[in-house]
Design an enzyme around this catalytic site. Structure first.
Site, mmCIF file in Angstrom:
data_model
loop_
_atom_site.group_PDB
_atom_site.id
_atom_site.type_symbol
_atom_site.label_atom_id
_atom_site.label_comp_id
_atom_site.label_asym_id
_atom_site.label_seq_id
_atom_site.Cartn_x
_atom_site.Cartn_y
_atom_site.Cartn_z
ATOM 1 N N GLU A 126 0.832 -1.208 0.000
ATOM 2 C CA GLU A 126 0.000 0.000 0.000
ATOM 3 C C GLU A 126 0.865 1.254 0.000
ATOM 4 O O GLU A 126 0.531 2.258 -0.647
ATOM 5 C CB GLU A 126 -0.945 -0.029 1.204
ATOM 6 C CG GLU A 126 -2.031 -1.083 1.055
ATOM 7 C CD GLU A 126 -2.887 -1.265 2.300
ATOM 8 O OE1 GLU A 126 -4.105 -1.406 2.168
ATOM 9 O OE2 GLU A 126 -2.320 -1.279 3.420
ATOM 10 N N GLU A 146 -3.887 -9.977 3.062
ATOM 11 C CA GLU A 146 -4.739 -9.814 4.243
ATOM 12 C C GLU A 146 -5.931 -10.760 4.259
ATOM 13 O O GLU A 146 -6.375 -11.202 5.323
ATOM 14 C CB GLU A 146 -5.245 -8.354 4.317
ATOM 15 C CG GLU A 146 -4.187 -7.343 4.682
ATOM 16 C CD GLU A 146 -3.403 -6.806 3.506
ATOM 17 O OE1 GLU A 146 -2.692 -5.798 3.661
ATOM 18 O OE2 GLU A 146 -3.495 -7.397 2.398
#
Length: 272
Positions: A126, A146
């Site tokens: 990210e 995730e």
């Protein structure tokens, strides 16, 4: 039970770069170089995220800084959030620090170049996604795993559709499979892919090229591009033209650039 954010912690005083423990920040010649340094995998904890947010704010407030270079002192660019930060007692504080870092990157007017010479996993991927430009080597890989631990990446879920389109974003988030540096280049997640031996020179050339331009004009160009994302073409054009006519033309540098063109010389930027 998850505890609410400790307001006293959230409003803690900003630290100076000299006080940082996990981030090295060096400012020189118009460039702020922020180096992640929490061996061995640059796992993000709250303290490191606070330092990153404070470093971004510090560089953003300095008038002599035109751009930020984000790199790593470790073999891993960033391994994501430290799993110890996911406890119910700490998750709100960690997410508050996480949000502060990425909001700072998003709101920062100055260009951010991410240099990825190793895995960028979870929050590390990210970080790269929120960079304005990404230079990588074949050692880089990007993953949002995730989903495999029962959560989804909120920031990647927001930014990836803009970078790679909704279908590819869904593939990356729903499978959690890593993306090679080569595929990342094809998808538009990476701007330049170079052999490790050429990385330092490639970054230096790119930094020097950008640093040779007017700082305020760089900021306005970034604002015009990113601020228009999500708008209709008509509204995006209005947004860009408003910046061009009402902000850009008030700068000394925009007038200097035109004079230099007419006079056939290099412009002498005042950065104002």
């Amino acid at each position: 039970m998850i505890e609410p954010v400790n307001q006293e912690f959230s409003t803690a005083a900003k630290r100076t770069p000299e006080e940082f423990k996990f981030v090295k920040l060096r400012c020189d010649g118009g460039v702020a170089r922020m180096t992640l340094n929490r061996p061995e995998h640059n796992l993000l904890n709250e303290a490191m995220l606070r330092e990153m947010a404070d470093g971004i704010d510090y560089a953003g407030e300095r008038g002599d800084i035109k751009l930020i270079v984000l790199d790593s002192a470790c073999k891993v660019f960033c391994g994501g959030i430290d799993i110890g930060e996911y406890t119910s007692q700490r998750v709100f504080q960690m997410l508050d620090a996480f949000h502060a870092t990425f909001a700072g990157m998003l709101e920062l007017g100055k260009p951010v170049i991410c240099v990825v010479n190793g895995p960028a996993i979870g929050g590390g991927a990210e970080l790269a996604a929120f960079g304005d430009l990404v230079v990588a080597t074949p050692k880089a890989r990007f993953a949002q795993p995730e989903i495999s631990i029962g959560v989804f990446p909120p920031l990647a879920s927001t930014i990836l559709p803009f970078l790679v389109g909704p279908k590819t974003a869904l593939e990356l988030v729903l499978t959690g499979e890593p993306v090679t540096a080569e595929r990342a280049l094809e998808l538009g997640m990476v701007n330049r892919l170079v052999p490790e031996a050429q990385l330092e020179k490639t970054v230096a050339d790119l930094v020097n090229r950008i640093n040779s331009h007017s700082g305020p004009v760089l900021t306005m160009a970034k604002k015009a591009i990113l601020g228009g994302m999500g708008m209709s073409l008509r509204d995006g054009l209005k947004h860009s033209m408003n910046i061009f006519l009402n902000e850009l033309y008030r700068l000394e540098d925009s007038q200097e650039g035109l004079r230099a063109l007419v006079e056939k010389r290099k412009p002498n930027w005042k950065n104002r």
